[in-house]
Design an enzyme around this catalytic site. Structure first.
Site, short mmCIF file in Angstrom:
data_model
loop_
_atom_site.label_atom_id
_atom_site.label_comp_id
_atom_site.label_asym_id
_atom_site.label_seq_id
_atom_site.Cartn_x
_atom_site.Cartn_y
_atom_site.Cartn_z
N CYS A 1 0.81 -1.22 0.00
CA CYS A 1 0.00 0.00 0.00
C CYS A 1 0.84 1.27 0.00
O CYS A 1 0.30 2.37 -0.22
CB CYS A 1 -0.94 0.00 1.20
N ASN B 1 -10.28 -0.84 -0.22
CA ASN B 1 -8.83 -0.76 -0.14
C ASN B 1 -8.23 -1.34 -1.42
O ASN B 1 -8.30 -2.54 -1.65
CB ASN B 1 -8.34 -1.54 1.09
N HIS C 1 -3.56 6.72 2.38
CA HIS C 1 -3.94 5.41 1.84
C HIS C 1 -5.36 5.08 2.30
O HIS C 1 -5.69 5.24 3.48
CB HIS C 1 -2.95 4.36 2.31
#
Length: 343
Positions: free
Chosen positions: A122, A299, A268
């Site tokens: 990420c 996500n 993020h």
């Protein structure tokens, strides 16, 4: 005395264009609930996620990247053949070699640029952005295409109550080019490998190659499960909220600005609770626009920051020239934060 000539790169670099691609299929929480004992209310309260996008067989890692890249290149106002390097961050390209960046470079008509993949989870977009900045200042490329792309639906265990609802698919891309002024600040990045087990793949690929298949996890029908991403939710939450807020502050300090100077915060898109907690810990002023793309995108790992950036600009919630703090964090555990001027 060295006989090597000094590099002739640009004094600084900046993001010139951004593009995103979300798969056409929108998956609400009700679909997730078909295989786990939970509720829409529980998923929303724990993560903030209401929907996510899942790719079709035709929406491959390469195909999504090409779509996002085309938009970013057009937004930057350059030609594909001007791209000197293509950097792709992904953990869901399942061919060990060649790098998917080479296929993407060819499909967008970039000519013969440097092309390679990175695996930084990420935080991958921040890592790629930092590499692009270095290439431009060093002089090895005039324009660099940085892509974050994931098909995390391929790595999701739909029977895992802790993670089944988290992940989505998509691609985000930016073009980084030369600048006469600093528009990408110093990167604060690093890793905490002692916490690597908190986010990981359930079983390694070589478990399917001559290993003891009796040790592999099985689904509710007794079939061997494909490797998936698993995590220790509470440990990751605490680390992200407390440690990453410190990293974000360090990035502000390195750029020589304060929270009051910010226009936009693009963390993020892992979890809405993490985002809101970071906003509180950083004491961001009310005028700062905060990306909350996770609510409808889930996500998407390395793709989440450029996707959120593209949506903020497209909807007018952020504008060209705004000062934004971006921070990515995830498996490794790795992280990267910097301050940028939006394209």
């Amino acid at each position: 005395m060295s006989k090597i000539k000094p590099s002739k790169g640009a004094p600084y670099a900046r993001i010139l264009g951004v593009g995103g691609y979300r798969p056409t299929r929108v998956v609400p929480n009700e679909v997730i609930l078909e295989k786990i004992d939970s509720s829409d209310e529980w998923i929303r309260s724990r993560s903030g996620i209401a929907t996510r996008h899942w790719a079709s067989p035709e929406e491959t890692v390469a195909a999504m990247s090409v779509e996002a890249s085309g938009k970013a290149i057009a937004d930057a106002g350059i030609r594909p053949e001007q791209i000197g390097a293509v950097v792709v961050s992904t953990v869901s390209h399942f061919h060990q070699t060649p790098a998917i960046a080479t296929e993407i470079a060819d499909r967008i008509g970039a000519g013969k640029p440097a092309a390679f993949d990175i695996s930084a989870g990420c935080a991958g977009f921040g890592y790629g952005l930092t590499l692009a900045k270095g290439m431009i200042v060093e002089g090895s490329a005039e324009y660099v295409l940085v892509i974050g792309v994931e098909r995390l639906s391929d790595l999701t265990d739909l029977e895992d109550r802790a993670t089944a609802f988290l992940f989505g698919d998509g691609a985000g891309a930016v073009v980084v080019g030369p600048s006469d002024e600093p528009h990408i600040g110093p990167t604060v990045w690093g890793s905490e490998g002692d916490k690597a087990s908190t986010i990981k793949q359930t079983v390694p690929w070589d478990a399917f190659h001559g290993g003891d298949v009796s040790t592999l996890p099985l689904d509710s029908q007794g079939a061997i499960k494909f490797p998936a991403i698993t995590q220790e939710g509470q440990a990751v939450f605490r680390w992200a909220v407390f440690e990453m807020a410190k990293v974000a502050q360090q990035a502000l300090d390195a750029a020589g600005i304060t929270a009051d100077d910010l226009d936009v915060f693009i963390p993020h898109q892992a979890n809405l609770r993490i985002i809101d907690s970071m906003v509180k810990t950083l004491k961001l002023p009310e005028h700062v626009t905060v990306a909350r793309d996770v609510e409808t995108t889930g996500n998407t790992s390395a793709a989440s920051i450029p996707l959120a950036m593209e949506r903020l600009l497209a909807t007018g919630k952020a504008k060209s020239g705004d000062t934004a703090l971006v921070i990515g964090f995830g498996a490794g555990l790795v992280y990267a934060a910097t301050v940028v001027t939006l394209p």
